[in-house]
Motif scaffolding. Structure first.
Motif, PDB file in Angstrom:
ATOM      1  N   GLN A 166      14.621  89.833  50.978  1.00  0.00           N
ATOM      2  CA  GLN A 166      15.245  89.854  49.658  1.00  0.00           C
ATOM      3  C   GLN A 166      15.649  91.262  49.237  1.00  0.00           C
ATOM      4  N   ASP A 167      14.781  92.249  49.468  1.00  0.00           N
ATOM      5  CA  ASP A 167      15.090  93.617  49.059  1.00  0.00           C
ATOM      6  C   ASP A 167      16.313  94.154  49.802  1.00  0.00           C
ATOM      7  N   CYS A 169      18.820  92.386  50.982  1.00  0.00           N
ATOM      8  CA  CYS A 169      20.004  91.714  50.439  1.00  0.00           C
ATOM      9  C   CYS A 169      20.373  92.259  49.063  1.00  0.00           C
ATOM     10  N   GLU A 170      19.374  92.508  48.248  1.00  0.00           N
ATOM     11  CA  GLU A 170      19.643  93.039  46.912  1.00  0.00           C
ATOM     12  C   GLU A 170      20.258  94.435  46.985  1.00  0.00           C
ATOM     13  N   TYR A 173      23.895  93.883  47.732  1.00  0.00           N
ATOM     14  CA  TYR A 173      24.563  93.392  46.519  1.00  0.00           C
ATOM     15  C   TYR A 173      24.810  94.527  45.527  1.00  0.00           C
ATOM     16  N   ALA A 174      23.803  95.371  45.320  1.00  0.00           N
ATOM     17  CA  ALA A 174      23.939  96.469  44.357  1.00  0.00           C
ATOM     18  C   ALA A 174      25.059  97.420  44.746  1.00  0.00           C
ATOM     19  N   THR A 185      25.549  93.739  37.302  1.00  0.00           N
ATOM     20  CA  THR A 185      24.372  94.431  37.808  1.00  0.00           C
ATOM     21  C   THR A 185      23.164  93.502  37.694  1.00  0.00           C
ATOM     22  N   ARG A 186      22.371  93.426  38.730  1.00  0.00           N
ATOM     23  CA  ARG A 186      21.223  92.524  38.741  1.00  0.00           C
ATOM     24  C   ARG A 186      20.070  93.147  37.947  1.00  0.00           C
ATOM     25  N   TRP A 190      16.248  88.790  37.720  1.00  0.00           N
ATOM     26  CA  TRP A 190      17.393  87.994  38.161  1.00  0.00           C
ATOM     27  C   TRP A 190      17.506  87.921  39.677  1.00  0.00           C
ATOM     28  N   GLU A 191      16.792  88.781  40.399  1.00  0.00           N
ATOM     29  CA  GLU A 191      16.833  88.693  41.858  1.00  0.00           C
ATOM     30  C   GLU A 191      16.220  87.389  42.363  1.00  0.00           C
ATOM     31  N   ARG A 192      15.500  86.687  41.494  1.00  0.00           N
ATOM     32  CA  ARG A 192      14.910  85.406  41.887  1.00  0.00           C
ATOM     33  C   ARG A 192      15.950  84.281  41.935  1.00  0.00           C
ATOM     34  N   HIS A 407      27.555  85.918  40.272  1.00  0.00           N
ATOM     35  CA  HIS A 407      26.214  85.944  39.681  1.00  0.00           C
ATOM     36  C   HIS A 407      26.153  84.893  38.593  1.00  0.00           C
TER      37      HIS A 407
END
Length: 409
Positions: A166-167, A169-170, A173-174, A185-186, A190-192, A407
């Motif tokens: 997950q980290d 991928c985030e 995305y960022a 911006t996440r 919201w990363e869930r 998003h």
């Protein structure tokens, strides 16, 4: 009976959300989805309309930052959870909630409000314009080939459990957010949302899967998807259901698409939402085998004309006096002089003669650069008051890439 509109109290959330569920068909959400939205709720930005002890209307907003042309993240209220019970329509409840929400947005100094509409016909009267579109695809992967750029073979692909990476991928995305207007911006929590995968919502598909694109040990992209196995008289006829895909360069993007096209025992790739200018359309051998379909995406409302137009940049120099009409938020009405270029802009009140006339709704549609003011003039709602002003201003507003909102909220 009279109604009371008030800020949501934590103890009222279950009833408030039950009423929202009922207004959207009455099918209860899976517990994990309900728990996620419970945790994301901003109580001071959520309102309920109560008649006696019953909740009859709901609305709220999330505090986001959204990319605008030029790459800046601008405060934007994500208007959400809007419902009115069918027994209480045509009583001004929705109008009252929209009034309350936009007044609060203005008080917080947010120049923009955005939403995704379950019924697009509702929100134009409150000043929202369609600011982006999204592309849905149903790709026949047996008949549509795909050719990647040079060095695509240099990208390594690796399957991984979505939660374990997950980290990574985030982080991808960022890095993508500043590159396209309309992206959010996440915020923490919201990363869930991208990993939400209740069994009840899979419609026969597998649990969520993830593939990483890597180069020299660094993550260059990812795709999250599910597989829906199906069998027909001629054998396997499964579907790949894409959740999301982001990549940092053309090679990583092509490698991920090529992987999705080639998964064993599948013949279709179902894609719910991509930008309308997605490079995939130029990588496939036969775009007709992709069955592209357009629908509205982000609806945008300019809450503060001056601040909103100063927050973005412009594709070429612009100096124009805009006459804005805005019956629902009258503080925006009047003439504004916009001066700007690729480096920045100013937008201030003026008494100079107007050169273009438009409503705040058309301004919202043009704001992210996805719709041309010149094209909107074809509706008769953008009027040129000084010759040769429309074309120059329209070119200045256009963006380098199409706006897109991947998003959800």
């Amino acid at each position: 009976m009279t109604t009371e509109t008030r800020v949501l109290r934590p103890a009222e959330w279950d009833e408030w959300y039950d009423r929202l569920d009922l207004a959207f068909g009455g099918v209860p959400e899976p517990p994990e989805e309900r728990e996620l939205w419970h945790g994301l709720t901003e109580y001071d930005r959520s309102i309920g309309v109560w008649e006696g002890g019953d909740c009859v209307g709901t609305a709220g907003a999330f505090s986001f930052r959204m990319t605008v042309p030029g790459g800046a993240p601008v405060p934007a209220a994500g208007v959400t959870m809007v419902s009115v019970l069918s027994t209480h329509r045509r009583r001004g409840i929705l109008t009252g909630m929209m009034r309350r929400v936009l007044d609060d947005v203005r008080a917080l100094g947010e120049p923009l409000a955005v939403l995704t509409a379950s019924e697009p016909g509702i929100y134009g009267r409150f000043g929202y314009g369609i600011a982006s579109q999204e592309l849905a695809l149903e790709i026949d992967t047996e008949r549509a080939g795909l050719t990647g750029p040079d060095h695509t073979d240099g990208v390594t692909l690796r399957l991984a459990a979505p939660g374990d990476v997950q980290d990574r991928c985030e982080a991808v995305y960022a890095r993508r957010v500043p590159a396209r207007p309309g992206m959010l911006t996440r915020s923490p929590g919201w990363e869930r949302l991208p990993l939400l995968d209740p069994e009840a919502g899979r419609a026969g598909a597998s649990p969520l899967q993830c593939v990483l694109a890597e180069r020299d040990g660094e993550t260059a992209g990812y795709a999250r998807y599910a597989l829906k196995p199906e069998w027909g008289p001629q054998g396997a006829d499964g579907t790949v259901v894409l959740r999301d895909l982001e990549a940092l360069d053309p090679e990583a993007s092509a490698a991920l698409w090529r992987f999705l096209f080639g998964i064993d025992l599948t013949s279709r790739l179902r894609v719910r939402s991509r930008p309308v200018d997605d490079p995939l359309l130029h990588l496939v051998s036969d775009v007709r085998r992709c069955s592209p379909r357009l629908r509205d995406g982000l609806h945008l409302r300019v809450v503060d004309v001056g601040a909103a137009l100063e927050a973005r940049t412009y594709a070429c120099p612009v100096d124009v006096v805009l006459e804005i009409t805005d019956a629902f938020c009258p503080w925006n009405e009047g003439r504004w002089r916009l001066s700007g270029d690729t480096k920045g802009a100013s937008c201030t009140r003026t008494s100079d003669p107007a050169e273009l006339s438009l409503s705040v709704r058309e301004l919202g549609s043009a704001y992210l650069g996805g719709f041309s003011l010149a094209a909107l003039a074809g509706t008769g709602r953008v009027r040129e008051l000084r010759r040769e002003t429309l074309g120059r201003t329209a070119r200045a507003f256009l963006g380098e890439v199409a706006p897109w909102l991947p998003h959800g909220f």
